[in-house]
Write an enzyme that holds these catalytic residues in place. Structure first.
Site, PDB file in Angstrom:
ATOM      1  N   HIS A  51       0.883  -1.287   0.017  1.00  0.00           N
ATOM      2  CA  HIS A  51       0.209  -0.092  -0.003  1.00  0.00           C
ATOM      3  C   HIS A  51       0.843   1.355  -0.065  1.00  0.00           C
ATOM      4  O   HIS A  51       2.224   1.327   0.300  1.00  0.00           O
ATOM      5  CB  HIS A  51      -0.879   0.063   1.164  1.00  0.00           C
ATOM      6  CG  HIS A  51      -0.217   0.106   2.554  1.00  0.00           C
ATOM      7  ND1 HIS A  51      -0.083  -1.082   3.364  1.00  0.00           N
ATOM      8  CD2 HIS A  51       0.324   1.130   3.090  1.00  0.00           C
ATOM      9  CE1 HIS A  51       0.710  -0.505   4.500  1.00  0.00           C
ATOM     10  NE2 HIS A  51       0.820   0.691   4.575  1.00  0.00           N
TER      11      HIS A  51
HETATM   12  P1  TYD Z   1      -1.738  -2.533   7.378  1.00  0.00           P
HETATM   13  O1  TYD Z   1      -1.159  -1.208   7.565  1.00  0.00           O
HETATM   14  O2  TYD Z   1      -2.276  -2.840   6.164  1.00  0.00           O
HETATM   15  O3  TYD Z   1      -0.392  -3.583   7.738  1.00  0.00           O
HETATM   16  P2  TYD Z   1       0.707  -4.004   6.874  1.00  0.00           P
HETATM   17  O4  TYD Z   1       1.162  -3.156   6.057  1.00  0.00           O
HETATM   18  O5  TYD Z   1       1.758  -4.202   7.753  1.00  0.00           O
HETATM   19  O6  TYD Z   1       0.504  -5.447   6.130  1.00  0.00           O
HETATM   20  O7  TYD Z   1      -2.521  -2.819   8.755  1.00  0.00           O
HETATM   21  C1  TYD Z   1      -3.152  -4.017   8.878  1.00  0.00           C
HETATM   22  C2  TYD Z   1      -4.338  -4.048   9.816  1.00  0.00           C
HETATM   23  O8  TYD Z   1      -4.325  -3.451  10.890  1.00  0.00           O
HETATM   24  C3  TYD Z   1      -5.416  -3.143   8.757  1.00  0.00           C
HETATM   25  O9  TYD Z   1      -6.500  -3.966   9.086  1.00  0.00           O
HETATM   26  C4  TYD Z   1      -5.555  -1.906   9.569  1.00  0.00           C
HETATM   27  C5  TYD Z   1      -5.204  -2.216  11.037  1.00  0.00           C
HETATM   28  N1  TYD Z   1      -4.412  -1.207  11.773  1.00  0.00           N
HETATM   29  C6  TYD Z   1      -4.933  -0.304  12.816  1.00  0.00           C
HETATM   30  O10 TYD Z   1      -6.346  -0.540  12.939  1.00  0.00           O
HETATM   31  N2  TYD Z   1      -4.432   0.553  13.103  1.00  0.00           N
HETATM   32  C7  TYD Z   1      -3.159   0.811  12.869  1.00  0.00           C
HETATM   33  O11 TYD Z   1      -2.261   2.026  13.567  1.00  0.00           O
HETATM   34  C8  TYD Z   1      -2.541   0.117  11.809  1.00  0.00           C
HETATM   35  C9  TYD Z   1      -0.885   0.404  11.452  1.00  0.00           C
HETATM   36  C10 TYD Z   1      -2.834  -0.828  11.319  1.00  0.00           C
END
Ligand code: TYD
Length: 130
Positions: A51
């Site tokens: 992302h």
């Molecule tokens: P995401 O940022 O997509 O993680 P990665 O890039 O490590 O795969 O986040 C994973 C999940 O966690 C997504 O459902 C959103 C949630 N999340 C929160 O609720 N709060 C936060 O501060 C973060 C970073 C993620």
């Protein structure tokens, strides 16, 4: 436009005593810290990230293990960064697609410029490149 870069962090100590590293707001990093999160136990074969962020800036530290970042700009230029020491941070400005691989023992610490906002995410590469 700010660019991603590795930032050498303060490191106090010596091998016989251990070390402490420090990050203070607006000292080594160019934003106010509104959120801190960490990720851990990511299996070796899993790629996370995939992302970009519209406004979020981040400083990432591998406090344990090895973390490999591939950052891609909107012109599809790729840059790789390996975080393998707890006294170096990776500054990621807004507007970079990221792909992240972890060693199983890796703990990723993120200092973020904003609170969590799903609306700040760009979740498909097609939308990002547009
Ligand atoms: P995401 O940022 O997509 O993680 P990665 O890039 O490590 O795969 O986040 C994973 C999940 O966690 C997504 O459902 C959103 C949630 N999340 C929160 O609720 N709060 C936060 O501060 C973060 C970073 C993620």
């Amino acid at each position: 436009m700010p660019k991603p870069r590795l930032i050498k962090l303060n490191k106090i100590g010596e091998p016989s005593l251990g070390y402490i590293s420090i990050i203070e707001e607006n000292d080594q990093i160019p934003f106010d810290i509104k959120r801190v999160y960490w990720t851990y136990f990511t299996p070796n074969h899993i790629e996370r990230g995939n992302h970009a962020h519209k406004t979020l800036q981040q400083l990432i530290v591998a406090v344990s293990g090895v973390i490999e970042f591939t950052l891609i700009d909107v012109k599809n230029n790729k840059q790789k960064f390996t975080l393998d020491t707890p006294d170096v941070g990776l500054y990621i400005p807004c507007g970079y697609w990221r792909e992240i691989k972890f060693s199983h023992n890796a703990v990723l610490l993120c200092l973020a410029s904003e609170k969590y906002d799903e609306g700040d995410y760009i979740r498909t590469f097609q939308e990002f490149i547009k």
